[in-house]
Design a protein around this motif. Structure first.
Motif, PDB file in Angstrom:
ATOM      1  N   GLN A 331       0.811  -1.213   0.000  1.00 40.45           N
ATOM      2  CA  GLN A 331       0.000   0.000   0.000  1.00 40.45           C
ATOM      3  C   GLN A 331       0.850   1.271   0.000  1.00 40.45           C
ATOM      4  OE1 GLN A 331      -3.363  -0.016  -0.223  1.00 40.45           O
ATOM      5  NE2 GLN A 331      -3.196  -2.227  -0.467  1.00 40.45           N
ATOM      6  N   HIS A 332       2.063   1.210   0.559  1.00 39.18           N
ATOM      7  CA  HIS A 332       2.893   2.410   0.677  1.00 39.18           C
ATOM      8  C   HIS A 332       3.770   2.552  -0.566  1.00 39.18           C
ATOM      9  CE1 HIS A 332       5.471   5.494   2.374  1.00 39.18           C
ATOM     10  NE2 HIS A 332       4.666   5.564   3.423  1.00 39.18           N
ATOM     11  N   PHE A 333       3.607   3.648  -1.275  1.00 38.10           N
ATOM     12  CA  PHE A 333       4.290   3.786  -2.561  1.00 38.10           C
ATOM     13  C   PHE A 333       5.805   3.885  -2.405  1.00 38.10           C
ATOM     14  CE2 PHE A 333       4.350   8.266  -1.488  1.00 38.10           C
ATOM     15  CZ  PHE A 333       5.453   8.781  -2.170  1.00 38.10           C
ATOM     16  N   GLN A 334       6.301   4.435  -1.284  1.00 33.76           N
ATOM     17  CA  GLN A 334       7.741   4.533  -1.093  1.00 33.76           C
ATOM     18  C   GLN A 334       8.372   3.157  -0.880  1.00 33.76           C
ATOM     19  OE1 GLN A 334       7.899   7.359   2.160  1.00 33.76           O
ATOM     20  NE2 GLN A 334       8.402   9.052   0.763  1.00 33.76           N
ATOM     21  N   VAL A 335       7.679   2.293  -0.167  1.00 36.39           N
ATOM     22  CA  VAL A 335       8.173   0.920   0.005  1.00 36.39           C
ATOM     23  C   VAL A 335       8.144   0.198  -1.335  1.00 36.39           C
ATOM     24  CG1 VAL A 335       7.742  -1.298   1.137  1.00 36.39           C
ATOM     25  CG2 VAL A 335       7.442   0.839   2.416  1.00 36.39           C
ATOM     26  N   SER A 336       7.067   0.398  -2.094  1.00 34.94           N
ATOM     27  CA  SER A 336       6.964  -0.218  -3.416  1.00 34.94           C
ATOM     28  C   SER A 336       8.104   0.243  -4.324  1.00 34.94           C
ATOM     29  CB  SER A 336       5.608   0.131  -4.042  1.00 34.94           C
ATOM     30  OG  SER A 336       5.480  -0.431  -5.321  1.00 34.94           O
ATOM     31  N   GLU A 337       8.362   1.539  -4.309  1.00 42.43           N
ATOM     32  CA  GLU A 337       9.436   2.088  -5.138  1.00 42.43           C
ATOM     33  C   GLU A 337      10.801   1.567  -4.694  1.00 42.43           C
ATOM     34  OE1 GLU A 337      10.534   6.505  -6.935  1.00 42.43           O
ATOM     35  OE2 GLU A 337       9.672   6.336  -4.926  1.00 42.43           O
ATOM     36  N   ARG A 338      11.009   1.502  -3.369  1.00 43.31           N
ATOM     37  CA  ARG A 338      12.271   1.000  -2.834  1.00 43.31           C
ATOM     38  C   ARG A 338      12.482  -0.470  -3.212  1.00 43.31           C
ATOM     39  NH1 ARG A 338      17.029   2.478  -2.109  1.00 43.31           N
ATOM     40  NH2 ARG A 338      17.402   0.500  -3.110  1.00 43.31           N
ATOM     41  N   LYS A 369       1.675  -6.009 -13.437  1.00 48.24           N
ATOM     42  CA  LYS A 369       0.433  -5.430 -12.926  1.00 48.24           C
ATOM     43  C   LYS A 369       0.661  -4.027 -12.365  1.00 48.24           C
ATOM     44  CE  LYS A 369      -3.221  -6.197  -9.509  1.00 48.24           C
ATOM     45  NZ  LYS A 369      -3.707  -7.079  -8.413  1.00 48.24           N
ATOM     46  N   ILE A 370       1.740  -3.862 -11.571  1.00 46.43           N
ATOM     47  CA  ILE A 370       2.044  -2.558 -10.972  1.00 46.43           C
ATOM     48  C   ILE A 370       2.355  -1.528 -12.051  1.00 46.43           C
ATOM     49  CG2 ILE A 370       3.733  -1.323  -9.558  1.00 46.43           C
ATOM     50  CD1 ILE A 370       1.691  -2.867  -7.945  1.00 46.43           C
ATOM     51  N   GLN A 371       3.085  -1.963 -13.067  1.00 41.90           N
ATOM     52  CA  GLN A 371       3.454  -1.039 -14.144  1.00 41.90           C
ATOM     53  C   GLN A 371       2.227  -0.512 -14.888  1.00 41.90           C
ATOM     54  OE1 GLN A 371       3.900  -2.031 -17.903  1.00 41.90           O
ATOM     55  NE2 GLN A 371       4.137   0.190 -18.163  1.00 41.90           N
ATOM     56  N   GLU A 372       1.174  -1.305 -14.924  1.00 47.21           N
ATOM     57  CA  GLU A 372      -0.031  -0.931 -15.671  1.00 47.21           C
ATOM     58  C   GLU A 372      -1.086  -0.248 -14.807  1.00 47.21           C
ATOM     59  OE1 GLU A 372      -1.325  -4.582 -17.315  1.00 47.21           O
ATOM     60  OE2 GLU A 372       0.350  -4.780 -18.734  1.00 47.21           O
ATOM     61  N   THR A 373      -1.109  -0.552 -13.509  1.00 44.40           N
ATOM     62  CA  THR A 373      -2.254  -0.115 -12.698  1.00 44.40           C
ATOM     63  C   THR A 373      -1.914   0.777 -11.514  1.00 44.40           C
ATOM     64  OG1 THR A 373      -2.132  -2.094 -11.277  1.00 44.40           O
ATOM     65  CG2 THR A 373      -3.459  -2.246 -13.297  1.00 44.40           C
ATOM     66  N   HIS A 376       0.797   5.804  -8.636  1.00 43.53           N
ATOM     67  CA  HIS A 376       1.879   6.784  -8.549  1.00 43.53           C
ATOM     68  C   HIS A 376       2.792   6.673  -9.777  1.00 43.53           C
ATOM     69  CE1 HIS A 376       5.129   9.232  -6.921  1.00 43.53           C
ATOM     70  NE2 HIS A 376       4.313   9.582  -5.930  1.00 43.53           N
ATOM     71  N   PRO A 377       3.061   7.797 -10.454  1.00 45.73           N
ATOM     72  CA  PRO A 377       3.863   7.736 -11.682  1.00 45.73           C
ATOM     73  C   PRO A 377       5.297   7.270 -11.464  1.00 45.73           C
ATOM     74  CG  PRO A 377       3.448  10.014 -11.014  1.00 45.73           C
ATOM     75  CD  PRO A 377       2.579   9.157 -10.176  1.00 45.73           C
ATOM     76  N   VAL A 379       6.349   5.061  -9.283  1.00 40.76           N
ATOM     77  CA  VAL A 379       6.310   3.599  -9.154  1.00 40.76           C
ATOM     78  C   VAL A 379       6.103   2.965 -10.524  1.00 40.76           C
ATOM     79  CG1 VAL A 379       5.093   1.648  -8.113  1.00 40.76           C
ATOM     80  CG2 VAL A 379       5.470   3.746  -6.781  1.00 40.76           C
ATOM     81  N   GLN A 380       5.268   3.552 -11.337  1.00 38.29           N
ATOM     82  CA  GLN A 380       5.061   3.029 -12.689  1.00 38.29           C
ATOM     83  C   GLN A 380       6.353   3.067 -13.494  1.00 38.29           C
ATOM     84  OE1 GLN A 380       1.850   5.295 -14.410  1.00 38.29           O
ATOM     85  NE2 GLN A 380       0.269   3.961 -13.547  1.00 38.29           N
ATOM     86  N   GLU A 381       7.102   4.168 -13.379  1.00 38.44           N
ATOM     87  CA  GLU A 381       8.369   4.279 -14.092  1.00 38.44           C
ATOM     88  C   GLU A 381       9.376   3.229 -13.613  1.00 38.44           C
ATOM     89  OE1 GLU A 381       9.772   8.236 -13.669  1.00 38.44           O
ATOM     90  OE2 GLU A 381       8.027   9.160 -14.652  1.00 38.44           O
ATOM     91  N   ALA A 382       9.455   3.063 -12.301  1.00 31.34           N
ATOM     92  CA  ALA A 382      10.371   2.059 -11.749  1.00 31.34           C
ATOM     93  C   ALA A 382       9.967   0.655 -12.176  1.00 31.34           C
ATOM     94  CB  ALA A 382      10.400   2.169 -10.232  1.00 31.34           C
ATOM     95  N   ALA A 383       8.656   0.391 -12.189  1.00 33.17           N
ATOM     96  CA  ALA A 383       8.166  -0.924 -12.613  1.00 33.17           C
ATOM     97  C   ALA A 383       8.480  -1.173 -14.082  1.00 33.17           C
ATOM     98  CB  ALA A 383       6.668  -1.035 -12.350  1.00 33.17           C
ATOM     99  N   LEU A 384       8.354  -0.147 -14.912  1.00 37.54           N
ATOM    100  CA  LEU A 384       8.681  -0.295 -16.338  1.00 37.54           C
ATOM    101  C   LEU A 384      10.158  -0.612 -16.523  1.00 37.54           C
ATOM    102  CD1 LEU A 384       7.905  -0.101 -19.319  1.00 37.54           C
ATOM    103  CD2 LEU A 384       8.296   2.384 -19.175  1.00 37.54           C
ATOM    104  N   SER A 385      11.013   0.040 -15.711  1.00 37.94           N
ATOM    105  CA  SER A 385      12.448  -0.229 -15.785  1.00 37.94           C
ATOM    106  C   SER A 385      12.761  -1.672 -15.388  1.00 37.94           C
ATOM    107  CB  SER A 385      13.205   0.741 -14.880  1.00 37.94           C
ATOM    108  OG  SER A 385      14.579   0.472 -14.880  1.00 37.94           O
TER     109      SER A 385
END
Length: 451
Positions: A331-338, A369-373, A376-377, A379-385
Motif C-alpha cells: 500500500q505504501h508507494f515509497q516501500v513499493s518504489e524501494r 500489474k504494478i506497471q499498468e495499474t 503513482h507515476p 512507481v510506474q516508471e520504476a516498474a517499467l524499468s
C-alpha cells in the motif's frame, strides 16, 4: 542504577594548609601523593547541582581540583610515580561521581531522540572533567596494565554499561571512548567486556526494548568484530545468531540501523556463509506497518545479497522473491518504489538470473500489474524499468508467466461469477418457498463494500 553512598570529605592534613590551592606539581615528589589524596577527598564529595547557588564555593573548589587532576594525569611520569600508588582512591573518587541515578526526561514516557529534548544532568560540567580524567588515566603509558586490571572488575564494567542508557549523547560519547580504550588496553578483560555487552543487548532485545546506548555499543562492537580472526570461532557465530540477527526485530531498530548494518556487514565479510541466517531472520522479523523500517530492510537485504555467494542463497531465494513481491504491491508507494529499486540492483539481478525458475513466476506478474495499474507515476516508471531488465534476462519466460497469471486471473473471475450465480439461484429458490427469507450478509464482500 542505585546511587553509591558518599562519605563526607574529611579535614585536610595540618602540614598542607591549602591543598586545594597548592598545585600538586608545585610540591616535592615526596609530598605529591599526600596532596593528591587530599584533592581526591575534595572531589569525592557530591553536591546538589539542581540549586546552582547552593555550595557554590565548594563546587568551584571541586571543579578546579578536578581540572588539576586531569592535567596531572596527562603526564605519564606522574601516573607511574604517584597515581599508581593512589589508584584505589582515584577509582573510588571516579566511581562516586559517575555511578549515579541517571537523569530522565520522564519516567512514564519513552525517550524519542528525534522528537524529545534529552535530559541533561545539571552536574555535567563536573562529570565531564571526571570522565576526561578516567579516559586520560586509561590511555596513559604510565598506567600499568597488570595494576589497572585489578580495578576494572566485572561490577565496574556492569555499572559502566548501565550509564550508556543516559539520554545525554555527550556522556554516551565519553563512555564509548572509555570502554573502547579499556578493551584495547586490558587484553585480560576483553572476554569479560564482550560478555557484559552481550548480556546488556540480550536484555534490551528480549525484555526492555529500551536502551539509549545501543548505537554506541554497536560502534564498539564493530571495532571488536573487525579484529576477529578468520575462520570465526563458534563463540562469535553464536553472538551473530543470538544478538546481531534479533536486534533487527526491535521496534526502535531504525535508531541504530546504520551501526547494526555495519556490524552485520563485517561478519559477512569474514564469513559469507552467515548471509542465509541473517536473511532468514530479517524475513522473519519483517515490518508490515512501518514503512521507514521496511525501506531500511530492503536496502540492507540488497547489501547482504551483494556480499553473499548465490549458491548459499538457494534455500532462501523463494522467500526473498516473495517478500519483494509483497513490498512491490504494498500500500505504501515509497516501500513499493524501494523494492523495485532493490530488484534493479546488480546483486539482485544476479540472484534472479541464478534462480529464474523461482523468481519469474513470483515477480513477473506483480511487476507487470504494478506497471499498468499503480496510481503513482514514479512507481510506474520504476516498474517499467524492472520489466525491461527482466525481459532482457528472459523475454519469453517473462511474457509466459505474465500471460499465465492473467489467464489464471480470468479463470478465477469466471469461477467467482459462476459461484455468485449459483448462490443467487439458491437465494431465489429459498425466497420462493419462504417469502420472509432474508439473504445473509457476507462481511467484507464486494457487494457490502459497494453499499
Amino acid at each position: 542504577m542505585k546511587a553509591r553512598s558518599v562519605a563526607p570529605a574529611k579535614g585536610l592534613k595540618a602540614p598542607l594548609n591549602k591543598p586545594a590551592v597548592v598545585n600538586i606539581k608545585d610540591v616535592p615528589l615526596s609530598q605529591q601523593k599526600d596532596v593528591l589524596l587530599q584533592k581526591l577527598k575534595i572531589c569525592s564529595t557530591n553536591y546538589d547541582f539542581t540549586e546552582p547557588l547552593r555550595d557554590a564555593e565548594q563546587k568551584e573548589l571541586k571543579r578546579n581540583a578536578l581540572r588539576e587532576l586531569v592535567e596531572y594525569v596527562g603526564d605519564p611520569r606522574n601516573v607511574s610515580n604517584v597515581c599508581t600508588q593512589a589508584m584505589p582512591e582515584i577509582i573510588d573518587m571516579i566511581s562516586r561521581n559517575i555511578f549515579r541515578p541517571l537523569s530522565r526526561r520522564s519516567s512514564e514516557v519513552d525517550f524519542d531522540p528525534d522528537e524529545d529534548e534529552p535530559a541533561t544532568d545539571p552536574s555535567w560540567p563536573h562529570l565531564q572533567v571526571v570522565y576526561e580524567l578516567l579516559l586520560r588515566l586509561i590511555v596513559s603509558d604510565g598506567a600499568d596494565v597488570k595494576h589497572l586490571k585489578t580495578f576494572v572488575t566485572s561490577q565496574f564494567i556492569h555499572d559502566l554499561l548501565e550509564l550508556f542508557d543516559s539520554e545525554d549523547v555527550r556522556e554516551r560519547d565519553y563512555l564509548k571512548n572509555i570502554l573502547h580504550r579499556i578493551y584495547a588496553k586490558l587484553v585480560p578483560r576483553r572476554k569479560l567486556i564482550r560478555k557484559a555487552i552481550n548480556d546488556c543487548l540480550y536484555k534490551f532485545i528480549h525484555e526492555t526494548e529500551r536502551f539509549n546506548g545501543v548505537p554506541e555499543l554497536l560502534d564498539i562492537l564493530a571495532s571488536i568484530i573487525s579484529g576477529f580472526a578468520v575462520p570465526l570461532r563458534d563463540e562469535h557465530k553464536e553472538f551473530f545468531v543470538h544478538i546481531i540477527v534479533p536486534l533487527h526485530k526491535v521496534k526502535t531498530s531504525p535508531s541504530y540501523h546504520e551501526q547494526l548494518n555495519r556490524c552485520a556487514s563485517l561478519f559477512l565479510n569474514k564469513d559469507p556463509s552467515l548471509a542465509p541466517l541473517l536473511l532468514e531472520g530479517m524475513l522473519k522479523y519483517w515490518p508490515f506497518a512501518n514503512s521507514t523500517k521496511a525501506s531500511l530492510f530492503l536496502t540492507e537485504m540488497g547489501e547482504i545479497i551483494e556480499l553473499a555467494d548465490a549458491d548459499h542463497l538457494k534455500a532462501a531465494s523463494p522467500k526473498i522473491f516473495k517478500q519483494l513481491a509483497r513490498c512491490i504491491q504494498g500500500q505504501h508507494f515509497q516501500v513499493s518504489e524501494r523494492a523495485l529499486y532493490a530488484v534493479e540492483s546488480e546483486s539482485m539481478l544476479r540472484l534472479v538470473k541464478a534462480y529464474r525458475d523461482v523468481a519469474f513466476p513470483i515477480l513477473a506478474p506483480v511487476v507487470a500489474k504494478i506497471q499498468e495499474t499503480h496510481w503513482h507515476p514514479h512507481v510506474q516508471e520504476a516498474a517499467l524499468s524492472v520489466r525491461t531488465l527482466l525481459s532482457e534476462i528472459d523475454v519469453a519466460g517473462f511474457n509466459f508467466y505474465v500471460a499465465h497469471s492473467r489467464s489464471d486471473f480470468e479463470q478465477q473471475q469466471k469461477s467467482k461469477a459462476d459461484r455468485q450465480q449459483r448462490w443467487n439461484a439458491l437465494e431465489k429458490m429459498a425466497k420462493s418457498k419462504n417469502p420472509s427469507f432474508v439473504p445473509s450478509t457476507v462481511p467484507y464482500s464486494e457487494s457490502v463494500t459497494a453499499k
